[in-house]
Design a protein around this motif. Structure first.
Motif, PDB file in Angstrom:
ATOM      1  N   VAL A  15      -5.775  -0.985  -5.173  1.00 64.05           N
ATOM      2  CA  VAL A  15      -4.859   0.086  -5.814  1.00 64.05           C
ATOM      3  C   VAL A  15      -4.583  -0.846  -6.656  1.00 64.05           C
ATOM      4  CG1 VAL A  15      -2.798   0.748  -5.854  1.00 64.05           C
ATOM      5  CG2 VAL A  15      -4.756   1.266  -3.629  1.00 64.05           C
ATOM      6  N   ALA A  16      -4.916  -0.916  -7.904  1.00 63.58           N
ATOM      7  CA  ALA A  16      -3.823  -1.836  -8.960  1.00 63.58           C
ATOM      8  C   ALA A  16      -3.078  -1.168  -9.637  1.00 63.58           C
ATOM      9  CB  ALA A  16      -4.885  -2.153  -9.994  1.00 63.58           C
ATOM     10  N   LEU A  75       6.456  -3.090  -6.431  1.00 64.71           N
ATOM     11  CA  LEU A  75       5.985  -2.053  -7.381  1.00 64.71           C
ATOM     12  C   LEU A  75       5.600  -0.782  -6.303  1.00 64.71           C
ATOM     13  CD1 LEU A  75       3.576  -4.603  -9.457  1.00 64.71           C
ATOM     14  CD2 LEU A  75       5.617  -3.410 -10.306  1.00 64.71           C
ATOM     15  N   TRP A  76       5.030  -1.080  -5.745  1.00 66.50           N
ATOM     16  CA  TRP A  76       4.849   0.228  -4.069  1.00 66.50           C
ATOM     17  C   TRP A  76       6.169   1.768  -4.619  1.00 66.50           C
ATOM     18  CZ3 TRP A  76       1.408   3.193  -4.263  1.00 66.50           C
ATOM     19  CH2 TRP A  76       0.886   3.984  -3.846  1.00 66.50           C
ATOM     20  N   THR A  77       7.339   1.000  -4.422  1.00 65.48           N
ATOM     21  CA  THR A  77       7.985   1.283  -4.457  1.00 65.48           C
ATOM     22  C   THR A  77       8.904   1.577  -5.529  1.00 65.48           C
ATOM     23  OG1 THR A  77       9.643   0.373  -2.596  1.00 65.48           O
ATOM     24  CG2 THR A  77      11.121   1.239  -4.633  1.00 65.48           C
ATOM     25  N   VAL A  78       8.215   1.388  -6.896  1.00 61.33           N
ATOM     26  CA  VAL A  78       8.510   2.186  -8.328  1.00 61.33           C
ATOM     27  C   VAL A  78       7.876   2.979  -8.465  1.00 61.33           C
ATOM     28  CG1 VAL A  78      10.150   0.676  -8.798  1.00 61.33           C
ATOM     29  CG2 VAL A  78       8.328   0.447  -9.346  1.00 61.33           C
ATOM     30  N   ASN A  79       6.700   2.762  -7.729  1.00 62.74           N
ATOM     31  CA  ASN A  79       5.112   3.798  -8.519  1.00 62.74           C
ATOM     32  C   ASN A  79       4.411   4.476  -7.370  1.00 62.74           C
ATOM     33  OD1 ASN A  79       4.938   3.347 -10.728  1.00 62.74           O
ATOM     34  ND2 ASN A  79       4.791   1.335 -10.145  1.00 62.74           N
ATOM     35  N   LEU A  80       5.342   4.766  -6.370  1.00 69.37           N
ATOM     36  CA  LEU A  80       4.901   5.563  -4.760  1.00 69.37           C
ATOM     37  C   LEU A  80       4.802   7.240  -4.858  1.00 69.37           C
ATOM     38  CD1 LEU A  80       7.616   6.330  -2.824  1.00 69.37           C
ATOM     39  CD2 LEU A  80       6.774   3.713  -2.303  1.00 69.37           C
ATOM     40  N   PRO A  81       4.187   8.124  -4.419  1.00 65.23           N
ATOM     41  CA  PRO A  81       4.535   8.968  -4.839  1.00 65.23           C
ATOM     42  C   PRO A  81       5.714   9.771  -3.949  1.00 65.23           C
ATOM     43  CG  PRO A  81       2.537   8.794  -3.310  1.00 65.23           C
ATOM     44  CD  PRO A  81       2.361   7.283  -3.571  1.00 65.23           C
ATOM     45  N   HIS A  82       6.667   9.793  -3.890  1.00 70.00           N
ATOM     46  CA  HIS A  82       7.975  10.784  -3.504  1.00 70.00           C
ATOM     47  C   HIS A  82       7.485  11.869  -2.198  1.00 70.00           C
ATOM     48  CE1 HIS A  82      10.675   8.047  -4.686  1.00 70.00           C
ATOM     49  NE2 HIS A  82      10.156   8.217  -5.846  1.00 70.00           N
ATOM     50  N   GLU A 146      -3.343   6.761   5.610  1.00 67.48           N
ATOM     51  CA  GLU A 146      -4.224   6.817   4.603  1.00 67.48           C
ATOM     52  C   GLU A 146      -3.478   5.866   3.446  1.00 67.48           C
ATOM     53  OE1 GLU A 146      -5.218  10.334   2.004  1.00 67.48           O
ATOM     54  OE2 GLU A 146      -5.007  11.006   3.562  1.00 67.48           O
ATOM     55  N   GLU A 147      -2.428   5.581   3.062  1.00 70.78           N
ATOM     56  CA  GLU A 147      -2.424   4.801   2.260  1.00 70.78           C
ATOM     57  C   GLU A 147      -2.353   3.448   2.483  1.00 70.78           C
ATOM     58  OE1 GLU A 147       0.718   7.540  -1.032  1.00 70.78           O
ATOM     59  OE2 GLU A 147       2.147   5.936   1.009  1.00 70.78           O
ATOM     60  N   PHE A 148      -1.389   2.634   4.008  1.00 69.07           N
ATOM     61  CA  PHE A 148      -1.855   1.696   5.164  1.00 69.07           C
ATOM     62  C   PHE A 148      -3.463   2.181   4.965  1.00 69.07           C
ATOM     63  CE2 PHE A 148       1.656   2.925   7.675  1.00 69.07           C
ATOM     64  CZ  PHE A 148       3.123   2.129   7.079  1.00 69.07           C
ATOM     65  N   LYS A 149      -4.172   2.212   4.415  1.00 68.47           N
ATOM     66  CA  LYS A 149      -5.061   1.621   4.438  1.00 68.47           C
ATOM     67  C   LYS A 149      -6.465   1.758   3.461  1.00 68.47           C
ATOM     68  CE  LYS A 149      -6.964   4.298   8.685  1.00 68.47           C
ATOM     69  NZ  LYS A 149      -7.772   5.566   9.255  1.00 68.47           N
ATOM     70  N   ARG A 152      -4.703  -1.890   2.748  1.00 68.79           N
ATOM     71  CA  ARG A 152      -5.375  -2.748   3.721  1.00 68.79           C
ATOM     72  C   ARG A 152      -3.665  -3.651   4.538  1.00 68.79           C
ATOM     73  NH1 ARG A 152      -8.879  -3.818  -1.783  1.00 68.79           N
ATOM     74  NH2 ARG A 152     -10.253  -2.730  -1.171  1.00 68.79           N
ATOM     75  N   VAL A 153      -3.598  -3.019   4.922  1.00 68.85           N
ATOM     76  CA  VAL A 153      -2.387  -3.356   5.443  1.00 68.85           C
ATOM     77  C   VAL A 153      -2.398  -2.487   7.229  1.00 68.85           C
ATOM     78  CG1 VAL A 153      -0.920  -4.309   3.991  1.00 68.85           C
ATOM     79  CG2 VAL A 153      -0.765  -1.845   5.040  1.00 68.85           C
ATOM     80  N   ASP A 154      -3.419  -1.472   7.681  1.00 71.56           N
ATOM     81  CA  ASP A 154      -3.268  -0.547   8.738  1.00 71.56           C
ATOM     82  C   ASP A 154      -3.605  -1.720  10.047  1.00 71.56           C
ATOM     83  OD1 ASP A 154      -6.225  -1.019   7.446  1.00 71.56           O
ATOM     84  OD2 ASP A 154      -7.278   0.260   9.034  1.00 71.56           O
ATOM     85  N   HIS A 155      -4.438  -3.049   9.960  1.00 73.52           N
ATOM     86  CA  HIS A 155      -4.255  -3.542  10.848  1.00 73.52           C
ATOM     87  C   HIS A 155      -2.895  -3.829  11.789  1.00 73.52           C
ATOM     88  CE1 HIS A 155      -4.058  -6.226   7.743  1.00 73.52           C
ATOM     89  NE2 HIS A 155      -4.066  -7.298   8.767  1.00 73.52           N
ATOM     90  N   LEU A 156      -2.091  -3.733  10.472  1.00 69.01           N
ATOM     91  CA  LEU A 156      -0.930  -4.787  11.176  1.00 69.01           C
ATOM     92  C   LEU A 156       0.021  -3.546  11.886  1.00 69.01           C
ATOM     93  CD1 LEU A 156      -0.076  -6.643   8.267  1.00 69.01           C
ATOM     94  CD2 LEU A 156      -0.581  -7.901  10.274  1.00 69.01           C
ATOM     95  N   VAL A 157      -0.060  -1.883  11.465  1.00 66.76           N
ATOM     96  CA  VAL A 157       1.102  -0.970  11.950  1.00 66.76           C
ATOM     97  C   VAL A 157       0.327   0.288  12.686  1.00 66.76           C
ATOM     98  CG1 VAL A 157       0.201   0.083   9.777  1.00 66.76           C
ATOM     99  CG2 VAL A 157       2.232   0.841  10.629  1.00 66.76           C
ATOM    100  N   THR A 158       1.085   0.488  13.678  1.00 71.50           N
ATOM    101  CA  THR A 158       0.798   1.828  14.290  1.00 71.50           C
ATOM    102  C   THR A 158       1.927   2.974  13.891  1.00 71.50           C
ATOM    103  OG1 THR A 158       0.584   0.197  16.021  1.00 71.50           O
ATOM    104  CG2 THR A 158       0.240   2.657  16.806  1.00 71.50           C
TER     105      THR A 158
END
Lengths: 301, 481
Positions: A15-16, A75-82, A146-149, A152-158
């Protein structure tokens, strides 16, 4: 690319963040063969993005150019779909420090919402911590996972789809910190306490209304939390500008004319001076929410 | 996975630990040393009894400066109040409402009364207390508690606590960097594990320590330091485990020009040659010194003038000692030289390590918070960042950051530039008495943050770039001069 570790080059599946110019950015899922339309023309992922270094300039089909940035939680905070109201970086930064988050922290969060804070928490607690995030809206909880995947941070979150006020966080005695951003946080305070380590930890509740704060503080106090403090942090932006200030014409100065040798420069030449200064934006965010922090003391068993 | 060990041994206070003492809103960082007097909030005591106790324990101060863990569930709010008034119309400020005198209170203290008991005495002897409103009574008790309760809590240090402590106690030492501003810096610079971060600070090591805490011992931090050596008092106070220091590197900013120009020599070979030379010089010097000393002595002995003779007994005694002493002296010198050599070698190795980390020019973040003019520091250090990496500069003064902003806009190579400051307000939250705290911080300093991007690639643009900043630089120096 991962939200918890930098890479140098853009790869298929990343994701760029495409930087289009002043405060204008858009997130792009990089996919071989795909194209992205911008106001400067088309970006062809295979040739323009994949293999390029993050931070490099990409020329679009119409000749305009953009920068491609490595994603960060900010950057994600100002770009993410609300999908909900979100937390912004100023509050996030304060929450992160006041909850004493660091690599290895175990954190509980509710609600997950659009995942703005979640990404920032994950960045800070990686690579050894874990986030248990609870969202009562099923679709939102699915979307965020889906976004966490993708990031590439899904291994850190439930991600759990449940109501924190009713069912708690799904864990007991493991959390170093708990964050509440729900309509009635006081109903989740006892669950927060149960989720936290016996040795204690930090808790934060974010509420836009002072009445909520009032009730939450009472609940914290009733549940034996200590050092209860409520604060508010606001961002103040300073736009750098050069401004030109005109000088009035005071008319001829008789006292100056006493010295005949001085060459009198007409004031018109200095009709204005340039000043480098800052101005505030016309409208700014005057309120986001109150942050209430407390410490859970060690509980005897 | 999530089930980390919640082991008490992790939370036990040990001798040598760096801890933070807390009383009310006041903090103090100290090291636990037995038999060492600690002064905190105008009281002295020993921390001996804290060893073996758990962190976050509150202690009561007993006579003789001895700490005693406060019993859990002390009857804290059991102050007996007996009714309350509705407003303050009947309360006169005649200075006579408290019947206890200062001496009376001192006597009570000497009798060994606890804070709670003294407060009860104060209430019982106050003629106006019962007429105060419930809220005013609350406030009164709170105020007296602060004054008479001799308690201290021992905390494990953290970025939050230390930043609040420095801001409260010694803001001058940290360039008046407010804790919430520090929080913003750590987030805006995307400080996280497994990255390579450059830090330039003159904030007693608080900023460096905070960065290290956020990296959890993973990755590398390079402290770019001004002057003779890196300042790290604040880092000590964090009490990091030993392995955290493995990620910490240091580079003297005075070698930065050489590093950028590629003339910094840190190769081991040249190093040893360099060292040998300097050592040899030192040795020659010492030999010469020894010689002259000896010469002076023999001369004096040979002369044997009456004046010198009067000292003969002394010099005679000396004489027999001279060979031995000289030998010892030499040995000592040698040892010293050896030690110096080892130290220098170590220093060189460190410099080489830091230089090699920098040479890749691929750092992931840059944090500047110093009393120095930030613009030249920022311009020099930005070169060491990879493209698409965040940086943040703190200054107590907005004007310095305007200069940075202007320069970066001219020069290019950065996006998302933002000049900000933060407004922080505390609230009193009590039933029916919720309002902002009357006093608030007037300012927490300013931040300039942004993201690096790759420099121009196309040739004509690049050449244009080369010319442009040069001209502008001249202009700047003109105005500066």
């Amino acid at each position: 690319m991962s939200f918890v570790e930098y890479s140098d080059c853009i790869q298929d599946g990343d994701v760029a963040i495409v930087y289009l110019g002043h405060e204008s950015m858009t997130p792009v899922k990089v996919k071989r063969g795909a194209q992205t339309q911008t106001r400067y023309g088309v970006i062809r992922h295979s040739t323009d993005l994949i293999g390029q270094r993050y931070g490099s300039k990409v020329t679009c089909s119409k000749g305009g150019w953009v920068y491609v940035l490595h994603p960060t939680p900010e950057l994600w905070t100002v770009n993410l779909p609300h999908r909900t109201q979100i937390l912004y970086t100023t509050d996030i930064a304060t929450i992160t420090m006041m909850l004493e988050l660091k690599p290895g922290s175990v954190v509980c969060e509710s609600g997950t919402g659009s995942g703005s804070l979640s990404h920032a928490i994950l960045r800070t607690i990686a690579p050894t911590g874990h986030l248990h995030t609870v969202e009562f809206h099923q679709q939102r909880s699915e979307k965020v996972l889906e976004e966490f995947k993708e990031h590439r941070v899904d291994h850190l979150v439930t991600v759990r789809n449940q109501d924190a006020c009713k069912d708690g966080f799904g864990v007991t005695g493991v959390a170093d910190a708990v964050f509440l951003d729900i309509p009635s946080p006081w109903e989740a305070v006892r669950h927060a306490k149960a989720a936290m380590k016996k040795s204690g930890g930090r808790v934060c509740s974010f509420s836009p209304c002072i009445e909520q704060v009032q009730k939450t503080c009472e609940a914290f106090s009733d549940q034996g939390f200590e050092d209860i403090t409520s604060i508010e942090v606001l961002l103040r932006v300073h736009d750098v500008r050069t401004v030109y200030l005109p000088l009035p014409d005071f008319g001829p100065d008789p006292s100056a004319q006493i010295q005949p040798d001085s060459t009198i420069t007409p004031p018109q030449n200095h009709a204005s001076i340039a000043v480098k200064t800052t101005i505030p934006p016309r409208d700014v965010q005057g309120h986001t929410g109150y942050l209430t922090f407390a410490t859970k003391p060690r509980t005897q068993l | 996975m999530g089930d980390t060990v919640d082991d008490d041994s992790l939370y036990t206070i040990k001798e040598g630990d760096y801890v933070v003492l807390k009383r009310g809103d006041v903090f103090k960082a100290v090291q636990i040393q037995t038999k060492k007097k600690v002064v905190f909030e105008k009281q002295w005591f020993f921390l001996d009894n804290a060893v073996g106790q758990l962190y976050s324990t509150t202690f009561e101060l007993a006579s003789g400066g001895i700490l005693q863990p406060r019993k859990p569930k002390d009857p804290e709010c059991s102050t007996d109040t007996k009714g309350a008034g509705t407003d303050n119309r009947n309360i006169q400020d005649d200075g006579k409402s408290q019947k206890l005198t200062r001496d009376d209170i001192e006597t009570l203290k000497e009798q060994g009364l606890k804070g709670q008991e003294i407060i009860q005495q104060l209430i019982d002897n106050s003629s106006t207390f019962k007429d105060k409103t419930e809220y005013a009574q609350d406030k009164y008790i709170k105020k007296k508690k602060k004054k008479y309760e001799n308690i201290v809590t021992i905390l494990k240090p953290s970025c939050r606590i230390l930043a609040m402590m420095y801001h409260g106690r010694e803001p001058g030492k940290i360039c008046h960097l407010r804790y919430d501003t520090l929080a913003q810096m750590l987030t805006l610079a995307n400080i996280h594990a497994n990255s390579k971060v450059l830090v330039f600070e003159t904030c007693a090591g608080l900023v460096l320590g905070s960065v290290m805490e956020r990296m959890g011992g993973f990755g590398s931090v390079i402290q770019m330091y001004p002057g003779g050596g890196p300042v790290r008092a604040g880092v000590e106070s964090f009490g990091f485990p030993a392995h955290f220091h493995d990620m910490l590197h240091e580079f003297p900013i005075c070698h930065l020009n050489a590093l950028i120009a590629g003339t910094l020599d840190t190769t081991a070979k040249d190093l040893s040659a360099d060292l040998k030379e300097s050592d040899m010089a030192a040795e020659v010097k010492t030999e010469a010194e020894v010689k002259t000393e000896a010469e002076v002595k023999t001369e004096a002995e040979q002369k044997g003038s009456p004046e010198e003779q009067s000292m003969e007994t002394n010099s005679g005694a000396h004489e027999s000692l001279v060979p031995k002493k000289e030998e010892e002296e030499e040995k000592r010198r040698e040892a010293k030289a050896q030690e110096k050599k080892v130290k220098q070698e170590e220093k060189r190795k460190k410099l080489a390590a830091a230089a090699s980390l920098l040479e890749g020019r691929d750092a992931d973040g840059l944090v500047i918070a110093s009393r120095f003019n930030p613009c030249p520091v920022l311009m020099a250090l930005l070169k060491f960042l990879s493209p698409s990496r965040p940086f943040v500069v703190y200054s107590q003064y907005k004007e310095c950051l305007i200069e940075c902003y202007t320069k970066l806009k001219e020069q290019g190579g950065t996006v998302n530039l933002k000049l900000t400051d933060y407004w922080l307000r505390h609230y009193q939250v009590l039933p029916n008495r919720t309002h902002p705290v009357l006093l608030m911080s007037g300012g927490g300093g300013y931040l300039l943050s942004g993201t690096t991007v790759a420099a121009e690639r196309s040739k004509p643009a690049a050449s244009r770039r080369d010319e442009e900043p040069a001209a502008k630089r001249q202009k700047v120096t003109e105005t500066e001069g």
